[in-house]
Design an enzyme around this catalytic site. Structure first.
Site, PDB file in Angstrom:
ATOM      1  N   ASP A  78       0.893  -1.056   0.091  1.00  0.00           N
ATOM      2  CA  ASP A  78       0.144   0.017  -0.100  1.00  0.00           C
ATOM      3  C   ASP A  78       0.855   1.060   0.072  1.00  0.00           C
ATOM      4  O   ASP A  78       2.077   1.292   0.489  1.00  0.00           O
ATOM      5  CB  ASP A  78      -0.699   0.015   1.387  1.00  0.00           C
ATOM      6  CG  ASP A  78      -2.019  -0.683   1.204  1.00  0.00           C
ATOM      7  OD1 ASP A  78      -2.264  -1.674   0.224  1.00  0.00           O
ATOM      8  OD2 ASP A  78      -2.854  -0.874   2.073  1.00  0.00           O
ATOM      9  N   ARG A 128      -0.463  -0.317  -8.542  1.00  0.00           N
ATOM     10  CA  ARG A 128      -2.059  -0.013  -8.336  1.00  0.00           C
ATOM     11  C   ARG A 128      -2.184   1.449  -8.347  1.00  0.00           C
ATOM     12  O   ARG A 128      -1.749   2.079  -7.584  1.00  0.00           O
ATOM     13  CB  ARG A 128      -2.440  -0.629  -7.225  1.00  0.00           C
ATOM     14  CG  ARG A 128      -3.868  -0.187  -6.536  1.00  0.00           C
ATOM     15  CD  ARG A 128      -3.991  -0.400  -4.974  1.00  0.00           C
ATOM     16  NE  ARG A 128      -3.576  -1.576  -4.693  1.00  0.00           N
ATOM     17  CZ  ARG A 128      -3.441  -2.011  -3.247  1.00  0.00           C
ATOM     18  NH1 ARG A 128      -3.164  -0.947  -2.454  1.00  0.00           N
ATOM     19  NH2 ARG A 128      -3.174  -2.966  -2.813  1.00  0.00           N
TER      20      ARG A 128
HETATM   21  C1  LIG Z   1      -8.291  -1.769  -4.045  1.00  0.00           C
HETATM   22  C2  LIG Z   1      -8.147  -0.135  -3.262  1.00  0.00           C
HETATM   23  C3  LIG Z   1      -6.697  -0.144  -2.660  1.00  0.00           C
HETATM   24  C4  LIG Z   1      -6.445   0.772  -2.247  1.00  0.00           C
HETATM   25  N1  LIG Z   1      -5.218   1.377  -1.683  1.00  0.00           N
HETATM   26  C5  LIG Z   1      -4.748   2.605  -1.389  1.00  0.00           C
HETATM   27  C6  LIG Z   1      -3.554   2.994  -1.002  1.00  0.00           C
HETATM   28  O1  LIG Z   1      -2.714   1.931  -0.617  1.00  0.00           O
HETATM   29  N2  LIG Z   1      -3.219   4.076  -0.670  1.00  0.00           N
HETATM   30  C7  LIG Z   1      -4.221   5.169  -0.601  1.00  0.00           C
HETATM   31  O2  LIG Z   1      -3.723   6.310  -0.589  1.00  0.00           O
HETATM   32  N3  LIG Z   1      -5.349   4.959  -1.020  1.00  0.00           N
HETATM   33  C8  LIG Z   1      -5.987   3.560  -1.467  1.00  0.00           C
HETATM   34  N4  LIG Z   1      -7.229   3.221  -1.886  1.00  0.00           N
HETATM   35  C9  LIG Z   1      -8.106   4.313  -1.525  1.00  0.00           C
HETATM   36  C10 LIG Z   1      -8.084   5.571  -2.658  1.00  0.00           C
HETATM   37  O3  LIG Z   1      -6.935   6.309  -2.748  1.00  0.00           O
HETATM   38  C11 LIG Z   1      -9.560   6.159  -2.720  1.00  0.00           C
HETATM   39  O4  LIG Z   1      -9.230   6.918  -1.333  1.00  0.00           O
HETATM   40  C12 LIG Z   1     -11.034   5.583  -2.600  1.00  0.00           C
HETATM   41  O5  LIG Z   1     -10.743   4.218  -3.653  1.00  0.00           O
HETATM   42  C13 LIG Z   1     -11.976   6.415  -3.075  1.00  0.00           C
HETATM   43  O6  LIG Z   1     -11.744   6.971  -4.392  1.00  0.00           O
HETATM   44  P1  LIG Z   1     -12.513   6.368  -5.667  1.00  0.00           P
HETATM   45  O7  LIG Z   1     -11.397   6.181  -6.916  1.00  0.00           O
HETATM   46  O8  LIG Z   1     -13.436   5.428  -5.208  1.00  0.00           O
HETATM   47  O9  LIG Z   1     -13.250   7.713  -6.166  1.00  0.00           O
HETATM   48  P2  LIG Z   1     -14.305   8.577  -5.400  1.00  0.00           P
HETATM   49  O10 LIG Z   1     -13.989  10.056  -6.159  1.00  0.00           O
HETATM   50  O11 LIG Z   1     -13.931   8.838  -3.821  1.00  0.00           O
HETATM   51  O12 LIG Z   1     -15.516   8.039  -5.790  1.00  0.00           O
HETATM   52  C14 LIG Z   1     -16.042   7.994  -6.825  1.00  0.00           C
HETATM   53  C15 LIG Z   1     -17.608   7.192  -6.938  1.00  0.00           C
HETATM   54  O13 LIG Z   1     -17.316   5.953  -6.217  1.00  0.00           O
HETATM   55  C16 LIG Z   1     -18.395   5.713  -5.334  1.00  0.00           C
HETATM   56  N5  LIG Z   1     -17.878   5.600  -4.064  1.00  0.00           N
HETATM   57  C17 LIG Z   1     -16.573   5.972  -3.729  1.00  0.00           C
HETATM   58  N6  LIG Z   1     -16.413   5.635  -2.373  1.00  0.00           N
HETATM   59  C18 LIG Z   1     -17.628   5.127  -1.862  1.00  0.00           C
HETATM   60  C19 LIG Z   1     -18.146   4.687  -0.598  1.00  0.00           C
HETATM   61  N7  LIG Z   1     -16.988   4.744   0.417  1.00  0.00           N
HETATM   62  N8  LIG Z   1     -19.070   4.154  -0.426  1.00  0.00           N
HETATM   63  C20 LIG Z   1     -19.899   3.960  -1.399  1.00  0.00           C
HETATM   64  N9  LIG Z   1     -19.674   4.533  -2.590  1.00  0.00           N
HETATM   65  C21 LIG Z   1     -18.618   5.056  -2.823  1.00  0.00           C
HETATM   66  C22 LIG Z   1     -19.386   6.777  -5.310  1.00  0.00           C
HETATM   67  O14 LIG Z   1     -20.480   6.468  -6.430  1.00  0.00           O
HETATM   68  C23 LIG Z   1     -18.592   8.275  -5.909  1.00  0.00           C
HETATM   69  O15 LIG Z   1     -19.318   9.164  -6.547  1.00  0.00           O
HETATM   70  C24 LIG Z   1      -7.585   2.039  -2.250  1.00  0.00           C
HETATM   71  C25 LIG Z   1      -8.621   2.028  -3.012  1.00  0.00           C
HETATM   72  C26 LIG Z   1      -8.986   0.609  -3.453  1.00  0.00           C
HETATM   73  C27 LIG Z   1     -10.140   0.377  -4.273  1.00  0.00           C
END
Ligand SMILES: Cc1cc2nc3c(=O)[nH]c(=O)nc-3n(C[C@H](O)[C@H](O)[C@H](O)COP(=O)(O)OP(=O)(O)OC[C@H]3O[C@@H](n4cnc5c(N)ncnc54)[C@H](O)[C@@H]3O)c2cc1C
Length: 242
Positions: A78, A128
């Site tokens: 991560d 990732r």
């Molecule tokens: C597999 C995985 C590994 C990750 N690893 C890391 C890491 O190592 N370091 C790091 O900094 N971050 C990590 N993240 C978190 C990432 O950085 C974001 O904070 C998180 O994924 C929310 O961003 P988004 O791309 O989903 O888009 P967003 O702009 O937050 O969301 C887009 C849309 O997705 C849906 N959505 C988003 N979040 C939610 C929710 N909580 N509940 C319901 N619907 C939702 C909604 O429809 C929203 O409009 C990881 C995420 C994933 C999926």
């Protein structure tokens, strides 16, 4: 769907806790293999030594990498908040010289990420790409959501063009569709990754369309920081729980 399992816990300078987390990851590899689970683990650097000493992190992550290799398992690292970025990338660069089945997360909100991607891909880096979960100094990140999304798309383009393997980790339907479109023009080796319990409506459809999908599953009593990040992203999550 495949599983990516993460033991919650981070930012620990406590040697005993660090050893405990490391042992738990080693056991997890055995359990995943023993139970024939299709999947792997993802490790937070500050959980296994980086909050104490970068050399300790390098030693412990190497131990976990060796264990994963013995089990024929890919391993993810991560990415945490910016005080850890340089040391995490430095350790990953070191690992890449001898270990190809290791991937690391990079964050599209960070201005440096495009440069990091271009540096890591020729070394065999497996990225990732996420939007980024941590509040940061406004000078080092893109502050507008539209800028973060645009950078995500730029990085995605580079990954589709140049990467051996990568992960598109987002719940954002626009970005998922963009990745699907790019996959039509490039014969790329990639997977979608989503968090457990989020956008469950999307996941079976992606699998049915033939995409590889991994679900990131965190567990353990240290739920507070993780939940705080999810709430920051989407306040409605709090309502859902009540
Ligand atoms: C597999 C995985 C590994 C990750 N690893 C890391 C890491 O190592 N370091 C790091 O900094 N971050 C990590 N993240 C978190 C990432 O950085 C974001 O904070 C998180 O994924 C929310 O961003 P988004 O791309 O989903 O888009 P967003 O702009 O937050 O969301 C887009 C849309 O997705 C849906 N959505 C988003 N979040 C939610 C929710 N909580 N509940 C319901 N619907 C939702 C909604 O429809 C929203 O409009 C990881 C995420 C994933 C999926």
């Amino acid at each position: 769907m495949l599983a990516i399992i993460n033991r919650l816990g981070e930012h620990t300078p406590d040697k005993k806790l660090i050893e405990g987390y490391t042992e738990e990851y080693l056991r997890l590899v055995d359990v995943i293999q023993g139970e024939k689970i299709q999947g792997t683990i993802s490790v937070k650097p500050s959980q296994v030594g980086l909050a104490l000493e970068s050399s300790l992190f390098k030693d412990l992550i190497l131990k976990i990498v060796h264990k994963a290799e013995e089990a024929g398992m890919f391993l993810w690292i991560d990415m945490e908040n910016s005080p850890y970025t340089d040391a995490t990338i430095d350790a990953y660069r070191g690992l890449l010289t001898d270990h190809k089945s290791v991937g690391m997360c990079l964050q599209a909100n960070m201005r440096r990420t495009e440069t990091d991607v271009r540096d890591l891909l020729p070394r065999g880096g497996k990225i990732r790409i996420v939007k980024g979960a941590y509040p940061e100094n406004p000078e080092i990140v893109y502050n507008r959501r539209s800028e973060v999304d645009a950078n995500y798309l730029r990085v995605l383009n580079t990954l589709f063009e140049q990467a051996e393997f990568f992960a598109v980790a987002t719940h954002d339907g626009k970005l998922i569709n963009a990745a699907k479109n790019m996959s039509r023009d490039h014969k790329a080796n990639f997977e979608f990754q989503l968090l457990k319990g989020i956008r469950d409506d999307l996941k079976p459809g992606l699998v049915d369309e033939g995409f590889r999908v991994s679900e990131y599953i965190p567990y353990g009593p240290e739920w507070y920081n993780y939940s705080k990040r999810r709430l920051r992203e989407r306040k409605r999550n709090e309502m859902i729980r009540r």
